[in-house]
Design a protein around this motif. Structure first.
Motif, PDB file in Angstrom:
ATOM      1  N   GLU A   9       0.810  -1.221   0.000  1.00  0.00           N
ATOM      2  CA  GLU A   9       0.000   0.000   0.000  1.00  0.00           C
ATOM      3  C   GLU A   9       0.841   1.269   0.000  1.00  0.00           C
ATOM      4  OE1 GLU A   9      -4.123  -0.579   2.263  1.00  0.00           O
ATOM      5  OE2 GLU A   9      -2.413  -1.022   3.567  1.00  0.00           O
ATOM      6  N   LEU A  10       2.146   1.152   0.185  1.00  0.00           N
ATOM      7  CA  LEU A  10       2.983   2.346   0.228  1.00  0.00           C
ATOM      8  C   LEU A  10       2.817   3.136  -1.073  1.00  0.00           C
ATOM      9  CD1 LEU A  10       6.257   0.959   1.829  1.00  0.00           C
ATOM     10  CD2 LEU A  10       4.659   2.587   2.845  1.00  0.00           C
ATOM     11  N   PRO A  11       2.439   4.412  -0.989  1.00  0.00           N
ATOM     12  CA  PRO A  11       2.179   5.221  -2.192  1.00  0.00           C
ATOM     13  C   PRO A  11       3.490   5.629  -2.875  1.00  0.00           C
ATOM     14  CG  PRO A  11       1.807   6.518  -0.218  1.00  0.00           C
ATOM     15  CD  PRO A  11       2.134   5.138   0.248  1.00  0.00           C
ATOM     16  N   VAL A  12       3.845   4.880  -3.898  1.00  0.00           N
ATOM     17  CA  VAL A  12       5.114   5.098  -4.596  1.00  0.00           C
ATOM     18  C   VAL A  12       5.209   6.507  -5.162  1.00  0.00           C
ATOM     19  CG1 VAL A  12       6.501   4.382  -6.578  1.00  0.00           C
ATOM     20  CG2 VAL A  12       5.444   2.656  -5.114  1.00  0.00           C
ATOM     21  N   ALA A  13       4.108   7.016  -5.729  1.00  0.00           N
ATOM     22  CA  ALA A  13       4.131   8.352  -6.334  1.00  0.00           C
ATOM     23  C   ALA A  13       4.475   9.418  -5.292  1.00  0.00           C
ATOM     24  CB  ALA A  13       2.775   8.654  -6.975  1.00  0.00           C
ATOM     25  N   ASP A  14       3.904   9.302  -4.105  1.00  0.00           N
ATOM     26  CA  ASP A  14       4.214  10.263  -3.039  1.00  0.00           C
ATOM     27  C   ASP A  14       5.681  10.173  -2.635  1.00  0.00           C
ATOM     28  OD1 ASP A  14       1.580  10.953  -3.098  1.00  0.00           O
ATOM     29  OD2 ASP A  14       1.053  10.111  -1.150  1.00  0.00           O
ATOM     30  N   LEU A  15       6.180   8.942  -2.516  1.00  0.00           N
ATOM     31  CA  LEU A  15       7.582   8.754  -2.131  1.00  0.00           C
ATOM     32  C   LEU A  15       8.522   9.295  -3.206  1.00  0.00           C
ATOM     33  CD1 LEU A  15       7.354   5.154  -0.609  1.00  0.00           C
ATOM     34  CD2 LEU A  15       7.622   7.307   0.631  1.00  0.00           C
ATOM     35  N   GLN A  16       8.136   9.144  -4.466  1.00  0.00           N
ATOM     36  CA  GLN A  16       8.956   9.679  -5.553  1.00  0.00           C
ATOM     37  C   GLN A  16       9.047  11.201  -5.472  1.00  0.00           C
ATOM     38  OE1 GLN A  16       6.928   7.890  -8.935  1.00  0.00           O
ATOM     39  NE2 GLN A  16       8.695   6.579  -9.367  1.00  0.00           N
ATOM     40  N   LYS A  17       7.932  11.855  -5.186  1.00  0.00           N
ATOM     41  CA  LYS A  17       7.929  13.313  -5.077  1.00  0.00           C
ATOM     42  C   LYS A  17       8.845  13.788  -3.951  1.00  0.00           C
ATOM     43  CE  LYS A  17       3.214  13.897  -6.824  1.00  0.00           C
ATOM     44  NZ  LYS A  17       1.821  14.295  -6.473  1.00  0.00           N
ATOM     45  N   GLY A  19      11.562  12.242  -3.152  1.00  0.00           N
ATOM     46  CA  GLY A  19      12.905  11.751  -3.424  1.00  0.00           C
ATOM     47  C   GLY A  19      13.259  10.508  -2.651  1.00  0.00           C
ATOM     48  N   LEU A  20      12.247   9.734  -2.280  1.00  0.00           N
ATOM     49  CA  LEU A  20      12.466   8.560  -1.435  1.00  0.00           C
ATOM     50  C   LEU A  20      12.152   7.251  -2.157  1.00  0.00           C
ATOM     51  CD1 LEU A  20      10.950   9.967   1.881  1.00  0.00           C
ATOM     52  CD2 LEU A  20      13.368   9.769   1.274  1.00  0.00           C
ATOM     53  N   PHE A  21      11.994   7.315  -3.467  1.00  0.00           N
ATOM     54  CA  PHE A  21      11.798   6.101  -4.270  1.00  0.00           C
ATOM     55  C   PHE A  21      12.517   6.290  -5.592  1.00  0.00           C
ATOM     56  CE2 PHE A  21       9.741   3.136  -7.117  1.00  0.00           C
ATOM     57  CZ  PHE A  21       9.520   2.024  -6.313  1.00  0.00           C
ATOM     58  N   ARG A  22      13.446   5.366  -5.860  1.00  0.00           N
ATOM     59  CA  ARG A  22      14.230   5.489  -7.089  1.00  0.00           C
ATOM     60  C   ARG A  22      14.651   4.108  -7.561  1.00  0.00           C
ATOM     61  NH1 ARG A  22      18.495   8.214  -5.279  1.00  0.00           N
ATOM     62  NH2 ARG A  22      17.285  10.143  -5.233  1.00  0.00           N
ATOM     63  N   ASP A  23      14.571   3.886  -8.882  1.00  0.00           N
ATOM     64  CA  ASP A  23      14.986   2.613  -9.494  1.00  0.00           C
ATOM     65  C   ASP A  23      14.297   1.410  -8.844  1.00  0.00           C
ATOM     66  OD1 ASP A  23      16.723   4.029 -11.157  1.00  0.00           O
ATOM     67  OD2 ASP A  23      18.360   3.937  -9.697  1.00  0.00           O
ATOM     68  N   GLY A  24      13.023   1.590  -8.518  1.00  0.00           N
ATOM     69  CA  GLY A  24      12.250   0.496  -7.949  1.00  0.00           C
ATOM     70  C   GLY A  24      12.530   0.215  -6.489  1.00  0.00           C
TER      71      GLY A  24
END
Length: 263
Positions: A9-17, A19-24
């Motif tokens: 359920e972790l919202p990947v889009a929010d984490l990307q914004k 800077g906390l999600f990169r390269d999967g």
């Protein structure tokens, strides 16, 4: 460990914004991920080059938490450091003051909307971000044992409500939603035994913060109960590992596998 949220359920889009999600991959420490999934706040995290409302924020220190909307959507919430204590809609001035200024650990309040669907919440103050944090006690998993000592039903209830729990050897601890480990204690480490799926799971928690308003330094963890519980945990881990290895061997045998097999 049972959690309020699951990792999927972790919202990947929010984490990307943020800077906390990169390269999967999620760029958070395991303790921070566990805090999020458990419905708690992380420790302060340094966020860089954030874009909001047309502005770029070069650096922002904030805690993170997860929230679920009424329609089930999970979002990441950032909690920056405020200059002054932020108001809480369910606290009057006196209640806010005793939490933020007098060091009271928490207050229980009953509220809700619509009428007839009220619930009990525990509200505590986070002095790092200067925000009030609320949680539902029934969503907190109380341990079955701490340092090998079985908790009574009253002690479990006190733990869920954020009240102080004292063991027979004087060890004191309490639940805390605004810290990533979810617990405070006058000991630097504790061994928790938690009931999961009908079995016991052991959790060694180190680096625990001291109790709210403590006038004395934290004590070392090495009480008799702690040492015995740590030994029990190690025995459990060894036996579980041996059992898993045997189950794998039995399964391979059933499928016709063996060491040296070319299949």
């Amino acid at each position: 460990m049972e959690t309020i949220f699951v990792e999927e359920e972790l919202p990947v889009a929010d984490l990307q914004k943020l800077g906390l999600f990169r390269d999967g991959k999620i760029l958070l420490e395991p303790d921070a991920v566990q805090a999020l999934l458990s419905g708690r706040r992380t420790e302060l995290i340094g966020l860089s080059n954030l874009q909001a409302d047309g502005f770029v924020i070069e650096r922002l220190d904030a805690k993170l938490s997860l929230d679920r909307s009424p329609d089930g959507i999970v979002v990441v919430k950032a909690h920056p450091i405020y200059k002054d204590a932020q108001p809480h809609p369910q606290l009057n001035e006196h209640e806010a003051a005793v939490l933020s200024e007098k060091g009271l650990a928490s207050i229980r309040k009953v509220y809700g909307n619509p009428p007839g669907k009220s619930a009990t919440y525990v509200i505590e103050y986070d002095p790092e971000t200067k925000e009030f944090v609320s949680y539902r006690p029934e969503q907190v998993k109380a341990p079955e044992k701490v340092n090998g000592e079985k908790l009574t039903d009253k002690q479990k209830e006190d733990f869920r409500n954020g009240d102080l729990v004292t063991l027979s050897d004087g060890t004191r601890f309490q639940h805390r939603a605004s810290v990533s480990k979810g617990i405070l204690s006058d000991r630097k480490a504790l061994v928790l035994s938690v009931l999961l799926d009908g079995g016991i799971s052991y959790l060694l928690i180190t680096g625990i913060r001291n109790l709210i308003g403590a006038n004395t330094p934290q004590k070392e963890a090495y009480t008799k109960g702690y040492k015995e519980a740590l030994e029990d945990m190690q025995r459990h881990q060894r036996s579980t590992g041996e059992l898993q290895a045997q189950q794998l061997a039995d399964e391979n045998h059933k499928r016709g596998y063996s060491r040296g097999s070319s299949r």
